[in-house]
Design a protein around this motif. Structure first.
Motif, PDB file in Angstrom:
ATOM      1  N   MET A 119      -0.961  18.673 -12.026  1.00 15.68           N
ATOM      2  CA  MET A 119       0.008  18.202 -11.066  1.00 15.68           C
ATOM      3  C   MET A 119      -0.304  16.742 -10.737  1.00 15.68           C
ATOM      4  O   MET A 119      -1.442  16.388 -10.470  1.00 15.68           O
ATOM      5  N   LEU A 120       0.712  15.923 -10.768  1.00 16.90           N
ATOM      6  CA  LEU A 120       0.544  14.512 -10.426  1.00 16.90           C
ATOM      7  C   LEU A 120       0.753  14.306  -8.937  1.00 16.90           C
ATOM      8  O   LEU A 120       1.697  14.842  -8.358  1.00 16.90           O
ATOM      9  N   LEU A 121      -0.153  13.539  -8.325  1.00 16.10           N
ATOM     10  CA  LEU A 121      -0.099  13.280  -6.895  1.00 16.10           C
ATOM     11  C   LEU A 121       0.118  11.797  -6.647  1.00 16.10           C
ATOM     12  O   LEU A 121      -0.499  10.953  -7.300  1.00 16.10           O
ATOM     13  N   VAL A 122       0.967  11.482  -5.700  1.00 17.27           N
ATOM     14  CA  VAL A 122       1.244  10.092  -5.338  1.00 17.27           C
ATOM     15  C   VAL A 122       0.085   9.583  -4.482  1.00 17.27           C
ATOM     16  O   VAL A 122      -0.266  10.194  -3.476  1.00 17.27           O
ATOM     17  N   VAL A 123      -0.511   8.448  -4.885  1.00 18.31           N
ATOM     18  CA  VAL A 123      -1.592   7.841  -4.098  1.00 18.31           C
ATOM     19  C   VAL A 123      -1.181   6.495  -3.517  1.00 18.31           C
ATOM     20  O   VAL A 123      -1.894   5.924  -2.704  1.00 18.31           O
ATOM     21  N   GLY A 124      -0.032   5.984  -3.951  1.00 14.12           N
ATOM     22  CA  GLY A 124       0.424   4.706  -3.422  1.00 14.12           C
ATOM     23  C   GLY A 124       1.780   4.322  -3.970  1.00 14.12           C
ATOM     24  O   GLY A 124       2.309   4.958  -4.888  1.00 14.12           O
ATOM     25  N   ARG A 125       2.324   3.288  -3.350  1.00 13.29           N
ATOM     26  CA  ARG A 125       3.596   2.717  -3.799  1.00 13.29           C
ATOM     27  C   ARG A 125       3.420   1.216  -3.820  1.00 13.29           C
ATOM     28  O   ARG A 125       2.945   0.617  -2.850  1.00 13.29           O
ATOM     29  N   ILE A 126       3.799   0.593  -4.920  1.00 13.35           N
ATOM     30  CA  ILE A 126       3.669  -0.854  -5.052  1.00 13.35           C
ATOM     31  C   ILE A 126       4.700  -1.515  -4.151  1.00 13.35           C
ATOM     32  O   ILE A 126       5.881  -1.157  -4.162  1.00 13.35           O
ATOM     33  N   GLY A 127       4.215  -2.483  -3.379  1.00 14.08           N
ATOM     34  CA  GLY A 127       5.079  -3.217  -2.460  1.00 14.08           C
ATOM     35  C   GLY A 127       5.436  -4.582  -3.021  1.00 14.08           C
ATOM     36  O   GLY A 127       5.518  -4.791  -4.231  1.00 14.08           O
ATOM     37  N   ARG A 128       5.560  -5.524  -2.138  1.00 17.62           N
ATOM     38  CA  ARG A 128       5.989  -6.875  -2.518  1.00 17.62           C
ATOM     39  C   ARG A 128       4.833  -7.657  -3.141  1.00 17.62           C
ATOM     40  O   ARG A 128       3.666  -7.380  -2.893  1.00 17.62           O
ATOM     41  N   PRO A 129       5.159  -8.652  -3.931  1.00 20.61           N
ATOM     42  CA  PRO A 129       4.124  -9.542  -4.457  1.00 20.61           C
ATOM     43  C   PRO A 129       3.459 -10.310  -3.313  1.00 20.61           C
ATOM     44  O   PRO A 129       4.071 -10.565  -2.276  1.00 20.61           O
ATOM     45  N   HIS A 130       2.201 -10.673  -3.534  1.00 21.59           N
ATOM     46  CA  HIS A 130       1.447 -11.456  -2.552  1.00 21.59           C
ATOM     47  C   HIS A 130       0.918 -12.688  -3.281  1.00 21.59           C
ATOM     48  O   HIS A 130       0.046 -12.574  -4.140  1.00 21.59           O
ATOM     49  N   GLY A 131       1.465 -13.821  -2.971  1.00 24.92           N
ATOM     50  CA  GLY A 131       1.052 -15.039  -3.665  1.00 24.92           C
ATOM     51  C   GLY A 131       1.741 -15.185  -4.997  1.00 24.92           C
ATOM     52  O   GLY A 131       2.716 -14.497  -5.299  1.00 24.92           O
TER      53      GLY A 131
END
Length: 176
Positions: A1-13
């Protein structure tokens, strides 16, 4: 089972770092340098195809949030295409908690919720992580939902082998 550990947000720099919205209680482990994270296979956009995996090349924490540089993504325009992509790990790759009162979300999902007397109350359908305590979302008979604080006083027993949790609900907790 795949678990979500994060979501990519906006670029920084401008050099390819991105913010990551953390959805794990172990961000230092999940986003460590060298970690290979799977991506949501439905995350391809019209502008770019998202790779199956991303490797963490650098990570630093800024204002409590990880800023991550992925291997091969060194420009702001490239990482802009990764915005909102979910980062996943395989549950088989996770270490089991040492503390007997600590559980991974996927261990609790689907467990039957019963009263101390053994009456079936519902099924654990989701876990919401709130600031004060985790909340078990129970699907009750008739399709209603109820939020149950995942604290020892209300959930005194978790029986993974038996496929159930005991919920000693105070009056009104499971009522509409």
């Amino acid at each position: 089972m795949l678990l979500v550990v994060g979501r990519i947000g906006r670029p920084h720099g401008v050099r390819g770092e991105v913010t990551v919205e953390v959805r794990t209680d172990e961000p230092e482990q999940r986003f460590a340098v060298g970690s290979v994270l799977r991506t949501d296979p439905t995350a391809s956009t019209a502008a770019a195809v998202v790779p199956d995996t991303l490797t963490v090349e650098e990570v630093r924490f800024h204002q409590g949030r990880p800023l991550v540089l992925f291997d091969g993504y060194y420009e702001r325009d490239l990482v802009e295409n990764l915005r909102n992509v979910l980062l996943l790990v395989d549950s088989d790759d996770l270490d089991m908690p040492d503390d007997p009162d600590e559980f991974h979300d996927q261990q609790l999902l689907g467990l039957s919720a019963v009263s101390p007397a053994g009456e079936v109350l519902g099924t654990v359908s989701r876990i919401d992580h709130a600031a004060s305590s985790d909340l078990l979302v129970l699907t009750l008979p008739g399709g209603r939902s109820a939020l149950v604080p995942f604290v020892k006083a209300i959930v005194p027993e978790v029986d993974l082998a038996g496929g159930r949790i005991v919920v000693d609900a105070p009056a009104g907790l499971l009522d509409l």
